[in-house]
Motif scaffolding. Sequence first.
Motif, PDB file in Angstrom:
ATOM      1  N   ARG A   6       0.848  -1.200   0.000  1.00 23.08           N
ATOM      2  CA  ARG A   6       0.000   0.000   0.000  1.00 23.08           C
ATOM      3  C   ARG A   6       0.878   1.242   0.000  1.00 23.08           C
ATOM      4  NH1 ARG A   6      -5.050   1.883   1.229  1.00 23.08           N
ATOM      5  NH2 ARG A   6      -5.164   3.846   2.365  1.00 23.08           N
ATOM      6  N   ALA A   7       1.911   1.270   0.822  1.00 27.63           N
ATOM      7  CA  ALA A   7       2.806   2.418   0.876  1.00 27.63           C
ATOM      8  C   ALA A   7       3.502   2.616  -0.465  1.00 27.63           C
ATOM      9  CB  ALA A   7       3.833   2.220   1.985  1.00 27.63           C
ATOM     10  N   LEU A   8       3.856   1.537  -1.131  1.00 24.84           N
ATOM     11  CA  LEU A   8       4.555   1.629  -2.409  1.00 24.84           C
ATOM     12  C   LEU A   8       3.661   2.244  -3.483  1.00 24.84           C
ATOM     13  CD1 LEU A   8       6.966   1.119  -4.229  1.00 24.84           C
ATOM     14  CD2 LEU A   8       6.147  -1.227  -4.553  1.00 24.84           C
ATOM     15  N   TYR A   9       2.449   1.747  -3.649  1.00 29.18           N
ATOM     16  CA  TYR A   9       1.623   2.287  -4.733  1.00 29.18           C
ATOM     17  C   TYR A   9       1.195   3.729  -4.445  1.00 29.18           C
ATOM     18  CZ  TYR A   9      -3.120   1.541  -2.649  1.00 29.18           C
ATOM     19  OH  TYR A   9      -4.257   1.593  -1.886  1.00 29.18           O
ATOM     20  N   GLU A  10       1.049   4.074  -3.165  1.00 34.15           N
ATOM     21  CA  GLU A  10       0.714   5.458  -2.838  1.00 34.15           C
ATOM     22  C   GLU A  10       1.877   6.383  -3.144  1.00 34.15           C
ATOM     23  OE1 GLU A  10      -0.592   5.400   1.215  1.00 34.15           O
ATOM     24  OE2 GLU A  10      -2.681   5.090   0.640  1.00 34.15           O
ATOM     25  N   GLU A  11       3.100   5.891  -2.887  1.00 30.07           N
ATOM     26  CA  GLU A  11       4.289   6.678  -3.202  1.00 30.07           C
ATOM     27  C   GLU A  11       4.406   6.882  -4.713  1.00 30.07           C
ATOM     28  OE1 GLU A  11       9.158   6.422  -2.677  1.00 30.07           O
ATOM     29  OE2 GLU A  11       7.863   5.054  -1.576  1.00 30.07           O
ATOM     30  N   VAL A  12       4.153   5.823  -5.472  1.00 34.92           N
ATOM     31  CA  VAL A  12       4.201   5.918  -6.935  1.00 34.92           C
ATOM     32  C   VAL A  12       3.110   6.869  -7.439  1.00 34.92           C
ATOM     33  CG1 VAL A  12       3.932   4.635  -9.098  1.00 34.92           C
ATOM     34  CG2 VAL A  12       5.226   3.636  -7.210  1.00 34.92           C
ATOM     35  N   ALA A  13       1.928   6.797  -6.845  1.00 32.98           N
ATOM     36  CA  ALA A  13       0.841   7.697  -7.232  1.00 32.98           C
ATOM     37  C   ALA A  13       1.240   9.155  -7.036  1.00 32.98           C
ATOM     38  CB  ALA A  13      -0.422   7.385  -6.430  1.00 32.98           C
ATOM     39  N   GLU A  14       1.910   9.444  -5.927  1.00 34.11           N
ATOM     40  CA  GLU A  14       2.338  10.820  -5.665  1.00 34.11           C
ATOM     41  C   GLU A  14       3.413  11.270  -6.662  1.00 34.11           C
ATOM     42  OE1 GLU A  14       2.717  14.620  -4.120  1.00 34.11           O
ATOM     43  OE2 GLU A  14       1.094  13.145  -4.049  1.00 34.11           O
ATOM     44  N   LEU A  15       4.346  10.373  -7.005  1.00 37.71           N
ATOM     45  CA  LEU A  15       5.367  10.704  -8.001  1.00 37.71           C
ATOM     46  C   LEU A  15       4.730  11.043  -9.342  1.00 37.71           C
ATOM     47  CD1 LEU A  15       8.035   7.943  -7.223  1.00 37.71           C
ATOM     48  CD2 LEU A  15       8.303  10.407  -6.853  1.00 37.71           C
ATOM     49  N   LEU A  16       3.773  10.226  -9.762  1.00 38.33           N
ATOM     50  CA  LEU A  16       3.094  10.457 -11.035  1.00 38.33           C
ATOM     51  C   LEU A  16       2.233  11.715 -10.984  1.00 38.33           C
ATOM     52  CD1 LEU A  16       2.004   6.823 -11.985  1.00 38.33           C
ATOM     53  CD2 LEU A  16       3.888   8.152 -12.951  1.00 38.33           C
ATOM     54  N   ARG A  17       1.589  11.931  -9.851  1.00 34.70           N
ATOM     55  CA  ARG A  17       0.736  13.116  -9.665  1.00 34.70           C
ATOM     56  C   ARG A  17       1.552  14.393  -9.889  1.00 34.70           C
ATOM     57  NH1 ARG A  17      -0.767  11.966  -4.741  1.00 34.70           N
ATOM     58  NH2 ARG A  17      -2.611  10.737  -5.310  1.00 34.70           N
ATOM     59  N   GLN A  18       2.736  14.432  -9.277  1.00 34.39           N
ATOM     60  CA  GLN A  18       3.582  15.621  -9.414  1.00 34.39           C
ATOM     61  C   GLN A  18       4.114  15.778 -10.833  1.00 34.39           C
ATOM     62  OE1 GLN A  18       3.672  17.992  -7.205  1.00 34.39           O
ATOM     63  NE2 GLN A  18       2.305  16.704  -5.967  1.00 34.39           N
ATOM     64  N   ARG A  19       4.396  14.676 -11.512  1.00 34.43           N
ATOM     65  CA  ARG A  19       4.854  14.752 -12.908  1.00 34.43           C
ATOM     66  C   ARG A  19       3.732  15.278 -13.809  1.00 34.43           C
ATOM     67  NH1 ARG A  19       8.611   9.531 -14.342  1.00 34.43           N
ATOM     68  NH2 ARG A  19       8.794  10.694 -16.298  1.00 34.43           N
ATOM     69  N   ILE A  20       2.509  14.918 -13.497  1.00 32.80           N
ATOM     70  CA  ILE A  20       1.365  15.442 -14.253  1.00 32.80           C
ATOM     71  C   ILE A  20       1.214  16.938 -14.013  1.00 32.80           C
ATOM     72  CG2 ILE A  20      -1.154  15.405 -14.397  1.00 32.80           C
ATOM     73  CD1 ILE A  20      -0.972  12.336 -13.865  1.00 32.80           C
ATOM     74  N   PHE A  21       1.311  17.364 -12.758  1.00 31.71           N
ATOM     75  CA  PHE A  21       1.174  18.784 -12.441  1.00 31.71           C
ATOM     76  C   PHE A  21       2.295  19.616 -13.060  1.00 31.71           C
ATOM     77  CE2 PHE A  21      -1.194  17.669  -8.253  1.00 31.71           C
ATOM     78  CZ  PHE A  21      -2.368  17.503  -8.962  1.00 31.71           C
ATOM     79  N   ARG A  22       3.501  19.035 -13.186  1.00 31.58           N
ATOM     80  CA  ARG A  22       4.632  19.754 -13.788  1.00 31.58           C
ATOM     81  C   ARG A  22       4.612  19.682 -15.311  1.00 31.58           C
ATOM     82  NH1 ARG A  22       7.590  17.058  -9.582  1.00 31.58           N
ATOM     83  NH2 ARG A  22       8.371  15.569 -11.128  1.00 31.58           N
TER      84      ARG A  22
END
Length: 211
Positions: A9-25
């Motif tokens: 769970r911690a891993l996929y949430e961390e990946v989600a946040e990485l992707l989220r920030q790449r989308i925002f940038r």
Amino acid sequence: MSAVTLTPRALYEEVAELLRQRIFRRELEPGSWIDELKLAEEYGISRTPLREALKVLAAEGLVTMKVRRGAYVTEVSEQDLADVYHLLSLLESDAAGVVAERATDAQRAELKALHAELEAAVGNREHFFAINERFHMQLLAIANNKWRDQMVADLRKVMKLNRHNSLLKAGRIAESLAEHRSVMAAIEARDADAAMARMREHFQNGLEAAN
């Protein structure tokens, strides 16, 4: 047993946040296909946590899943944007009214301090963006409704997908700041109706600038 279930769970949430920030940038552009294999290799993970992360982003509206075609960064239409701003206007104007009525002196002082930071950040667009979001989030925190907070958080993520951010329009930062002053004046006067009206105007003007 709990450690075993918490790790993925911690891993996929961390990946989600990485992707989220790449989308925002805009490293992942609206409408672009998300190469799952490439990203899994880049992050050194299997495709399972990556797919779980994409499901999280799809639930937030940032990613669109297409049958047999994979995941794409969501493109925001003019209607999508109008719908998002409409709901944000309803939710945040209501919060502004609650704050005007119920905020303590200490809470008003917190908002006033954030507004002062916003005034000082006029010359730095990125910093202004960050302080602006903190101001809105602090107002919501003071209004203290966790269900509204969650809805606003998700809507603001979709708003960030807009290619033509309202604050990028020439002169919009000065206009936005003037609108914030009006909201703050209403809150300090404990005038709930005025606070709600000024916040609605703030979002209406933001939508016009975003189109």
